[in-house]
Scaffold this motif. Structure first.
Motif, short mmCIF file in Angstrom:
data_model
loop_
_atom_site.label_atom_id
_atom_site.label_comp_id
_atom_site.label_asym_id
_atom_site.label_seq_id
_atom_site.Cartn_x
_atom_site.Cartn_y
_atom_site.Cartn_z
N SER A 56 34.23 29.78 46.76
CA SER A 56 33.90 31.15 46.39
C SER A 56 34.65 31.63 45.14
O SER A 56 34.10 32.36 44.33
N HIS A 57 35.93 31.22 45.02
CA HIS A 57 36.73 31.60 43.86
C HIS A 57 37.99 30.76 43.81
O HIS A 57 38.23 29.93 44.69
N THR A 83 34.97 29.38 37.61
CA THR A 83 35.89 29.19 38.73
C THR A 83 36.62 27.86 38.59
O THR A 83 37.84 27.78 38.78
N HIS A 119 35.86 41.08 43.28
CA HIS A 119 37.17 40.58 43.71
C HIS A 119 37.93 40.20 42.46
O HIS A 119 37.33 39.92 41.41
N ALA A 121 39.01 37.86 40.72
CA ALA A 121 38.91 36.46 40.32
C ALA A 121 37.90 36.39 39.18
O ALA A 121 37.17 37.35 38.93
N ALA A 124 33.99 35.57 41.17
CA ALA A 124 33.97 35.43 42.63
C ALA A 124 32.57 35.58 43.19
O ALA A 124 31.82 36.48 42.79
#
Length: 254
Positions: A56-57, A83, A119, A121, A124
């Motif tokens: 996800s991240h 990512t 989020h 990141a 994300a």
């Protein structure tokens, strides 16, 4: 039959299993490969069924074990290019497959829908997995529910849903001020109250199960999370996931 299990859920590591008789997917691998395999074995889940890992991240509690587990099982790791570049060098997986947020990917007979979320990141994403007419969401590490999260959530039969913190515990707890702001910000985490509001305002008629996930060890307790969801009692099966052990394997008839 569709099976789901939280192998780990918390700030020290996250991993979610979704599978059927032929194929399975892991969403995030934030524990060591050894620990993930031990937890799968403890719930009689076959590692041979796992065909892919989705990340996800880049935070370590979501990708720490992906490099080794991917090698060991000889399966690809799906993630966005941004990512991948943001993951620490020692944790970068080698057998990678890129996806663009919003892309749908077929893993065996499981469809994985990817979408952006809020989020802190670089890019994300969360995921909705579909098999046999059942829709399973993995929705943690969300600062606030954006339209994409709401749309995918409303289609789910079961959701691993973040219920990270209790507002009072966070504000009166040991975290420094900057970290309290980060957790409660629009790119932080969902509180118990925010998670409840998402369910009350946007759950579809088909929703059956809520798996309260990513509970903070410092700013929440299982009792407080469950207490927050009392208004939903009788409407859904509500269970807690744990950072210490794998959850029960929940089965959905098709």
């Amino acid at each position: 039959m569709l099976e789901i299990c939280a192998l780990a859920s918390g700030s020290n590591g996250n991993c979610y299993y979704i599978g059927n008789d032929q194929s399975a997917v892991l969403v995030d691998v934030g524990l060591s490969a050894r620990q993930i395999q031990l937890r799968m074995s403890s719930r009689k889940l076959s590692a041979e069924k796992v065909k892919a890992i989705f990340i996800s991240h880049e935070h370590s509690d979501h990708c720490r074990g992906a490099r080794v587990l991917s090698k060991r099982l000889r399966i690809p790791v799906f993630l966005t290019k941004k990512t991948y570049l943001a993951i620490r060098p020692a944790e970068k997986p080698e057998l990678v497959r890129w996806f663009e947020p919003g892309q749908e990917i077929e893993i065996g007979n499981i469809k994985v829908s990817t979408f952006l979320k809020k989020h802190d990141a670089v890019e994300a994403c969360s995921f909705r997995l579909t098999y046999g007419g059942k829709e399973i969401g993995v929705m943690t590490d969300i600062g606030e529910p954006c339209d994409r999260v709401i749309d995918h959530f409303s289609k789910c039969h079961a959701v691993f849903l973040e219920s990270n913190y209790d507002d009072d515990m966070l504000q009166n707890g040991p975290y420094p001020y900057y970290l309290k702001r980060r957790v409660s910000s629009s790119v932080g985490h969902l509180s118990n109250v925010q998670a409840l509001e998402l369910v009350q305002n946007h759950a579809g008629e088909q929703l059956e199960m809520l798996l309260l996930s990513h509970l903070s060890g410092e700013n929440n307790t299982p009792d407080k999370a469950l207490e927050s969801f009392k208004p939903c009692n009788g409407n859904y099966k509500i269970v807690l996931t744990s950072r210490k052990e794998a959850s029960e394997v929940f089965k959905f008839s098709l």
